[in-house]
Write a protein that holds these residues in place. Sequence first.
Motif, PDB file in Angstrom:
ATOM      1  N   ALA A  77       0.842  -1.212   0.000  1.00  0.00           N
ATOM      2  CA  ALA A  77       0.000   0.000   0.000  1.00  0.00           C
ATOM      3  C   ALA A  77       0.870   1.252   0.000  1.00  0.00           C
ATOM      4  N   MET A  78       1.994   1.212   0.714  1.00  0.00           N
ATOM      5  CA  MET A  78       2.918   2.351   0.693  1.00  0.00           C
ATOM      6  C   MET A  78       3.465   2.564  -0.713  1.00  0.00           C
ATOM      7  N   GLY A  79       3.807   1.477  -1.378  1.00  0.00           N
ATOM      8  CA  GLY A  79       4.288   1.589  -2.753  1.00  0.00           C
ATOM      9  C   GLY A  79       3.213   2.135  -3.675  1.00  0.00           C
ATOM     10  N   GLU A  80       1.994   1.699  -3.456  1.00  0.00           N
ATOM     11  CA  GLU A  80       0.872   2.131  -4.296  1.00  0.00           C
ATOM     12  C   GLU A  80       0.629   3.627  -4.183  1.00  0.00           C
ATOM     13  N   LYS A  81       0.988   4.206  -3.024  1.00  0.00           N
ATOM     14  CA  LYS A  81       0.786   5.649  -2.805  1.00  0.00           C
ATOM     15  C   LYS A  81       2.075   6.453  -3.012  1.00  0.00           C
ATOM     16  N   GLY A  82       3.136   5.773  -3.437  1.00  0.00           N
ATOM     17  CA  GLY A  82       4.406   6.471  -3.652  1.00  0.00           C
ATOM     18  C   GLY A  82       5.087   6.888  -2.370  1.00  0.00           C
ATOM     19  N   GLU A  83       4.808   6.176  -1.281  1.00  0.00           N
ATOM     20  CA  GLU A  83       5.388   6.540   0.017  1.00  0.00           C
ATOM     21  C   GLU A  83       6.643   5.746   0.332  1.00  0.00           C
ATOM     22  N   ALA A  84       7.098   4.925  -0.593  1.00  0.00           N
ATOM     23  CA  ALA A  84       8.347   4.169  -0.436  1.00  0.00           C
ATOM     24  C   ALA A  84       9.066   4.159  -1.778  1.00  0.00           C
ATOM     25  N   ASP A  85      10.376   3.941  -1.725  1.00  0.00           N
ATOM     26  CA  ASP A  85      11.170   3.898  -2.954  1.00  0.00           C
ATOM     27  C   ASP A  85      11.333   2.474  -3.473  1.00  0.00           C
ATOM     28  N   VAL A  86      11.421   1.531  -2.544  1.00  0.00           N
ATOM     29  CA  VAL A  86      11.684   0.147  -2.920  1.00  0.00           C
ATOM     30  C   VAL A  86      10.976  -0.774  -1.924  1.00  0.00           C
ATOM     31  N   LEU A  87      10.508  -1.940  -2.412  1.00  0.00           N
ATOM     32  CA  LEU A  87       9.732  -2.866  -1.594  1.00  0.00           C
ATOM     33  C   LEU A  87      10.421  -4.227  -1.564  1.00  0.00           C
ATOM     34  N   LEU A  88      10.455  -4.859  -0.405  1.00  0.00           N
ATOM     35  CA  LEU A  88      10.947  -6.233  -0.256  1.00  0.00           C
ATOM     36  C   LEU A  88       9.841  -7.003   0.459  1.00  0.00           C
ATOM     37  N   VAL A  89       9.123  -7.853  -0.275  1.00  0.00           N
ATOM     38  CA  VAL A  89       7.849  -8.390   0.213  1.00  0.00           C
ATOM     39  C   VAL A  89       7.691  -9.867  -0.155  1.00  0.00           C
ATOM     40  N   HIS A  90       6.624 -10.496   0.374  1.00  0.00           N
ATOM     41  CA  HIS A  90       6.473 -11.940   0.144  1.00  0.00           C
ATOM     42  C   HIS A  90       5.011 -12.369   0.003  1.00  0.00           C
ATOM     43  N   ALA A  91       4.323 -11.739  -0.931  1.00  0.00           N
ATOM     44  CA  ALA A  91       2.952 -12.164  -1.271  1.00  0.00           C
ATOM     45  C   ALA A  91       2.808 -12.031  -2.788  1.00  0.00           C
ATOM     46  N   PRO A  92       3.322 -12.995  -3.563  1.00  0.00           N
ATOM     47  CA  PRO A  92       3.408 -12.848  -5.021  1.00  0.00           C
ATOM     48  C   PRO A  92       2.115 -12.453  -5.721  1.00  0.00           C
ATOM     49  N   ALA A  93       0.986 -12.996  -5.314  1.00  0.00           N
ATOM     50  CA  ALA A  93      -0.267 -12.655  -6.006  1.00  0.00           C
ATOM     51  C   ALA A  93      -0.595 -11.175  -5.836  1.00  0.00           C
ATOM     52  N   ALA A  94      -0.410 -10.653  -4.634  1.00  0.00           N
ATOM     53  CA  ALA A  94      -0.685  -9.230  -4.377  1.00  0.00           C
ATOM     54  C   ALA A  94       0.377  -8.350  -5.038  1.00  0.00           C
ATOM     55  N   GLU A  95       1.617  -8.817  -5.071  1.00  0.00           N
ATOM     56  CA  GLU A  95       2.697  -8.048  -5.694  1.00  0.00           C
ATOM     57  C   GLU A  95       2.434  -7.859  -7.194  1.00  0.00           C
ATOM     58  N   LYS A  96       1.951  -8.921  -7.820  1.00  0.00           N
ATOM     59  CA  LYS A  96       1.754  -8.893  -9.269  1.00  0.00           C
ATOM     60  C   LYS A  96       0.748  -7.819  -9.678  1.00  0.00           C
ATOM     61  N   LYS A  97      -0.208  -7.516  -8.793  1.00  0.00           N
ATOM     62  CA  LYS A  97      -1.192  -6.469  -9.102  1.00  0.00           C
ATOM     63  C   LYS A  97      -0.503  -5.117  -9.261  1.00  0.00           C
ATOM     64  N   LEU A  98       0.499  -4.837  -8.407  1.00  0.00           N
ATOM     65  CA  LEU A  98       1.251  -3.583  -8.531  1.00  0.00           C
ATOM     66  C   LEU A  98       2.077  -3.554  -9.808  1.00  0.00           C
ATOM     67  N   VAL A  99       2.647  -4.699 -10.140  1.00  0.00           N
ATOM     68  CA  VAL A  99       3.455  -4.781 -11.357  1.00  0.00           C
ATOM     69  C   VAL A  99       2.568  -4.588 -12.590  1.00  0.00           C
ATOM     70  N   ASP A 100       1.393  -5.194 -12.569  1.00  0.00           N
ATOM     71  CA  ASP A 100       0.485  -5.132 -13.723  1.00  0.00           C
ATOM     72  C   ASP A 100       0.005  -3.710 -14.011  1.00  0.00           C
ATOM     73  N   VAL A 101      -0.116  -2.874 -12.975  1.00  0.00           N
ATOM     74  CA  VAL A 101      -0.581  -1.492 -13.212  1.00  0.00           C
ATOM     75  C   VAL A 101       0.588  -0.515 -13.367  1.00  0.00           C
ATOM     76  N   GLY A 102       1.810  -1.051 -13.405  1.00  0.00           N
ATOM     77  CA  GLY A 102       2.966  -0.208 -13.689  1.00  0.00           C
ATOM     78  C   GLY A 102       3.540   0.528 -12.504  1.00  0.00           C
ATOM     79  N   ILE A 103       3.073   0.225 -11.289  1.00  0.00           N
ATOM     80  CA  ILE A 103       3.636   0.893 -10.108  1.00  0.00           C
ATOM     81  C   ILE A 103       4.918   0.192  -9.666  1.00  0.00           C
ATOM     82  N   GLY A 104       4.923  -1.114  -9.717  1.00  0.00           N
ATOM     83  CA  GLY A 104       6.120  -1.882  -9.375  1.00  0.00           C
ATOM     84  C   GLY A 104       6.923  -2.179 -10.637  1.00  0.00           C
ATOM     85  N   ILE A 105       8.204  -1.795 -10.643  1.00  0.00           N
ATOM     86  CA  ILE A 105       9.067  -2.068 -11.803  1.00  0.00           C
ATOM     87  C   ILE A 105      10.346  -2.739 -11.308  1.00  0.00           C
TER      88      ILE A 105
END
Length: 285
Positions: A77-105
């Motif tokens: 959620a922090m990444g989705e709002k631009g409140e973090a620079d980089v994310l290290l996380v462990h929920a692939p299905a939820a992560e992919k949603k950010l990647v699909d909308v171009g927020i996670g690169i």
Amino acid sequence: MNKLFVGRHWLRGSMAVALLSLLWIAAASAAEVKDIILSTTTSTVDSGLLDELVPIFEKQTGYRVKTIAVGTGQALAMGEKGEADVLLVHAPAAEKKLVDVGIGINYRLVMHNDFILAGPSKDPAGLKGKSAVEALKAIAATQSVFISRGDDSGTHKKELSLWKEAGIDPKGKPWYQESGQGMGATLSMASQKGAYTLTDRGTYLSQKAHLELAILCEGDKPLLNIYHVMQVNPEKFSKVNASGAKAFVDFMIAPETQKRIGEFGKDKYGAPLFFPDAATESGKP
């Protein structure tokens, strides 16, 4: 009259003021980009892994890492709002949603370990020898106390997926309790209450000396726990430290860092807490 010496030339008046302003802006910008906001799951902190890696990264690059340890849901959620620079996380299905909308690169696989079901060594619900889903059914059938993270973390998401697969909705049941805290605190709560809980193996091993909990269910395929790192897209959020975030991603997947990840915990626990994966191709969404 203002004047400034640059090389062999003297600049006067407004030109000198303008040049000084540009130099000040450049210096201020250079100072600002030294800080990186890393939003991550609590397990990478509670296990001690980031205490090992972050000082090395800072020494190598000159960047300063501000680590925010929250559940993976909050980290995303922090990444989705631009409140973090980089994310290290462990929920692939939820992560992919950010990647699909171009927020996670620059989305890269880093490492894995596994989840385990831990509980009192007397195991009143009889979890030993059961699959994860059958173990949860046994907990529900015996109404044994289960402590959930309850914080939308990657561990919580995994736990809810297992309950769903078991065909059980534990929410509101008197034996189902939520800590609302990180993995270390949740393990302590389960230990104090003689309860069961789902945890990543790395945090469990790092806290084991202070717990009265045993591993009762492990090795089941659905319990695999995968970690990715990704940058927050600076084209979506102009204040994101793009160069710092890229440097952190590069560092996490570098061979030397991957070697350190594979060795972390061996000296204290006889086995690594995480297994490096950056060399594989399965990290691509």
